[in-house]
Design a protein around this motif. Structure first.
Motif, mmCIF file in Angstrom:
data_model
loop_
_atom_site.group_PDB
_atom_site.id
_atom_site.type_symbol
_atom_site.label_atom_id
_atom_site.label_comp_id
_atom_site.label_asym_id
_atom_site.label_seq_id
_atom_site.Cartn_x
_atom_site.Cartn_y
_atom_site.Cartn_z
ATOM 1 N N PHE A 42 0.797 -1.222 0.000
ATOM 2 C CA PHE A 42 0.000 0.000 0.000
ATOM 3 C C PHE A 42 0.832 1.275 0.000
ATOM 4 O O PHE A 42 0.323 2.342 -0.315
ATOM 5 N N ALA A 65 -7.769 -0.617 -0.996
ATOM 6 C CA ALA A 65 -7.751 0.800 -0.653
ATOM 7 C C ALA A 65 -8.023 1.612 -1.899
ATOM 8 O O ALA A 65 -7.483 1.321 -2.966
ATOM 9 N N GLN A 66 -8.889 2.610 -1.779
ATOM 10 C CA GLN A 66 -9.171 3.501 -2.898
ATOM 11 C C GLN A 66 -8.434 4.799 -2.662
ATOM 12 O O GLN A 66 -8.623 5.450 -1.638
ATOM 13 N N GLU A 67 -7.596 5.167 -3.623
ATOM 14 C CA GLU A 67 -6.815 6.377 -3.456
ATOM 15 C C GLU A 67 -7.200 7.428 -4.488
ATOM 16 O O GLU A 67 -7.449 7.106 -5.648
ATOM 17 N N GLU A 68 -7.246 8.666 -4.048
ATOM 18 C CA GLU A 68 -7.456 9.810 -4.945
ATOM 19 C C GLU A 68 -6.281 10.757 -4.765
ATOM 20 O O GLU A 68 -5.982 11.184 -3.653
ATOM 21 N N LEU A 69 -5.616 11.095 -5.880
ATOM 22 C CA LEU A 69 -4.420 11.927 -5.809
ATOM 23 C C LEU A 69 -4.652 13.267 -6.477
ATOM 24 O O LEU A 69 -5.334 13.341 -7.506
ATOM 25 N N ARG A 70 -4.094 14.293 -5.898
ATOM 26 C CA ARG A 70 -4.115 15.588 -6.556
ATOM 27 C C ARG A 70 -2.886 16.381 -6.119
ATOM 28 O O ARG A 70 -2.272 16.092 -5.083
ATOM 29 N N LEU A 130 -0.299 -0.024 -14.057
ATOM 30 C CA LEU A 130 -1.657 -0.297 -14.529
ATOM 31 C C LEU A 130 -1.616 -1.491 -15.469
ATOM 32 O O LEU A 130 -0.725 -1.619 -16.294
ATOM 33 N N PHE A 153 -6.673 2.921 -18.737
ATOM 34 C CA PHE A 153 -5.422 3.627 -18.485
ATOM 35 C C PHE A 153 -5.602 5.101 -18.134
ATOM 36 O O PHE A 153 -4.689 5.708 -17.609
ATOM 37 N N ARG A 165 -6.864 7.574 -15.738
ATOM 38 C CA ARG A 165 -7.291 7.435 -14.339
ATOM 39 C C ARG A 165 -7.931 8.692 -13.774
ATOM 40 O O ARG A 165 -8.252 8.715 -12.588
ATOM 41 N N PRO A 214 -13.909 13.680 -8.084
ATOM 42 C CA PRO A 214 -13.724 13.302 -6.682
ATOM 43 C C PRO A 214 -14.947 12.552 -6.174
ATOM 44 O O PRO A 214 -16.070 12.951 -6.435
ATOM 45 N N GLY A 215 -14.707 11.453 -5.479
ATOM 46 C CA GLY A 215 -15.811 10.678 -4.930
ATOM 47 C C GLY A 215 -16.226 9.503 -5.779
ATOM 48 O O GLY A 215 -16.886 8.595 -5.304
ATOM 49 N N THR A 247 -5.521 19.339 -11.287
ATOM 50 C CA THR A 247 -6.317 18.494 -10.381
ATOM 51 C C THR A 247 -7.245 19.318 -9.495
ATOM 52 O O THR A 247 -7.629 18.885 -8.411
ATOM 53 N N VAL A 254 -9.457 14.271 -10.039
ATOM 54 C CA VAL A 254 -8.372 13.641 -9.297
ATOM 55 C C VAL A 254 -7.918 12.387 -10.046
ATOM 56 O O VAL A 254 -8.626 11.868 -10.910
ATOM 57 N N TYR A 255 -6.734 11.944 -9.687
ATOM 58 C CA TYR A 255 -6.205 10.678 -10.193
ATOM 59 C C TYR A 255 -6.696 9.596 -9.246
ATOM 60 O O TYR A 255 -6.384 9.621 -8.053
ATOM 61 N N ALA A 256 -7.491 8.661 -9.740
ATOM 62 C CA ALA A 256 -8.112 7.660 -8.871
ATOM 63 C C ALA A 256 -7.560 6.281 -9.173
ATOM 64 O O ALA A 256 -7.457 5.878 -10.332
ATOM 65 N N VAL A 257 -7.191 5.548 -8.128
ATOM 66 C CA VAL A 257 -6.651 4.207 -8.313
ATOM 67 C C VAL A 257 -7.040 3.354 -7.115
ATOM 68 O O VAL A 257 -7.165 3.860 -5.994
ATOM 69 N N THR A 258 -7.291 2.083 -7.369
ATOM 70 C CA THR A 258 -7.619 1.155 -6.288
ATOM 71 C C THR A 258 -6.459 0.197 -6.102
ATOM 72 O O THR A 258 -6.042 -0.464 -7.048
ATOM 73 N N LEU A 259 -5.935 0.141 -4.878
ATOM 74 C CA LEU A 259 -4.866 -0.792 -4.557
ATOM 75 C C LEU A 259 -5.481 -2.033 -3.922
ATOM 76 O O LEU A 259 -6.384 -1.944 -3.101
#
Lengths: 242, 242
Positions: free
Chosen positions: A85, A183-188, A241, B85, B87, B91-92, B232, B236-241
């Motif tokens: 993570f 885990a769901q991540e949001e980056l900015r 990815l 690809f 991402r 938000p949300g 951003t 947002v850049y969204a990714v699930t780990l």
DNA sequence: GAGTGGTCTAGACCACGCA
DNA sequence: GCGTGGTCTAGACCACTCT
């Protein structure tokens, strides 16, 4: 196996049964499950069906299978959980190992932002843990971790004696039976505030990477909201990815 | 199936054979493979072994399996490749659909940064494509795409007549037989430069998210380096780990 | 109804870890 | 040598799609 009203393949029913038993603590982290033959006998299905369910559980990182030894409930160990993570790495590839310092913990009423991220009822309480994560001994990430108090009764006791481990998910699993599986991540990108600059030793107006993570348990519960503010001048957020 | 000197399970050998045949264009994108029975007969293994290989190929997104119909070589379609690809999201949760504009293409000698990202020989040439990606009609991402000229002979012809599609990977697959199967991304925060501000309509000194992506083909070749600079503030850049 | 992939079973044998 | 998971096979039946 009993058949459910709507059709569900046998091996998925076996999968569900085993998930429930793991979630219920039937076998603790690191403990071994019965052998394929034993499970097949107990559930009254063929070994091949049990195998397919176990393969799916292994693919979802819920169990470890070791040829010649047995099947074990997956454990959130230091190295494993950190690499799974914690995505900060050196540019070009090499992984970075964080340590933690400067923890502060408080219990408070949930604010709207907490309730939204963690799906909390009005009036709920949360624990808020703040800490600095170091890479190569230098501050690199500020973390704010918010936990529903209802799920983490008596969490204060881990504040004393430096009992907070570097990898918190092992503690959630061991002490509270909460297995973090995704885990769901949001980056900015964000601009460093005064406080960020002071604690991360950044120049005023510097850019930093803000990560909002919501961690999900085996049962699908939102267990943790973690807001990380990262200095990406020396390290990057790395993800593949596929 | 012939056995190789060192031991490799049969179904993995079948996997390798099928990957090679797909890479060689034996069956084009969207075309159907022979049935399990037919493959089993041709390769002289059991249907169960072929099935295990095909399941692995499906898990790796190289083929699509449809009950009652058949097995098809996976296709990079608009919706699919974009969601896989690209991402950026609201938000949300809600996904965001980009469009493209303002493409410019040139051919030039590879610079050290290009050579490092794409593992190029000294003296190699590259195509550089620049474009702006819009979300909800507003500029949100600046993209610089670098392609080895050796792999993309005559790429200029796609510049005219607005023939560049929104999802480039479908074009790589259709026109050059290059199947993108994974991408390594490195993210960091950066401060907008003058040019960023102008093209993304940002205030001077704003922070933006910089993404370096290297796209990898079926054969393991580095096919594309894409540097994206993202506003951003709305997405947002969204990714699930997991 | 014919053909496809999906499920389930039963059994043989192999590779591995350990005592 | 025993018990474990890993591979491979063969065959029966089910669910889906199209004609």
């Amino acid at each position: 196996m009993d058949e459910s009203p709507r059709y569900r393949p046998l091996y998925q029913q076996v999968y569900d049964v085993l998930v429930k038993q793991i979630a219920a603590g039937e076998w603790g982290p690191g403990e071994s499950l019965p052998s394929e033959q034993a499970l097949a006998g107990r559930l009254n299905v063929s070994q091949g069906t049990v195998r397919k369910a176990l393969d799916a559980l292994a693919a979802d990182n819920l169990i470890d299978r070791r040829q010649g030894k047995g099947t074990y409930v997956a454990e959130h160990t230091q190295e494993r959980a950190l690499f799974r993570f914690f995505r900060m790495a050196r540019p070009g590839g090499g992984r970075a190992l964080p340590t933690s310092t400067g923890e502060t913990l408080k219990r408070r009423a949930a604010r709207p932002a907490d309730a939204a991220k963690l799906a909390l009822e009005p009036g709920a309480e949360v624990y808020e843990l703040n800490r600095v994560r170091l890479i190569d001994g230098e501050p690199a990430v500020l973390e704010k971790i918010v936990l529903p108090a209802a799920l983490f009764a008596g969490f204060e006791r881990f504040e004393r004696h430096d009992t907070l481990p570097n990898a918190l998910y092992a503690l959630y699993q061991r002490e509270y039976g909460l297995n973090i599986v995704s885990a769901q991540e949001e980056l900015r990108a964000d601009t460093a505030r005064k406080d960020d600059c002071r604690r991360l030793k950044l120049a005023p107006g510097a850019s930093l990477l803000h990560i909002d993570r919501v961690a999900i348990s085996l049962e699908g519960t939102r267990v943790e909201w973690r807001a990380s503010r990262c200095d990406t001048s020396r390290f990057v957020y790395a993800v593949t990815l596929s």
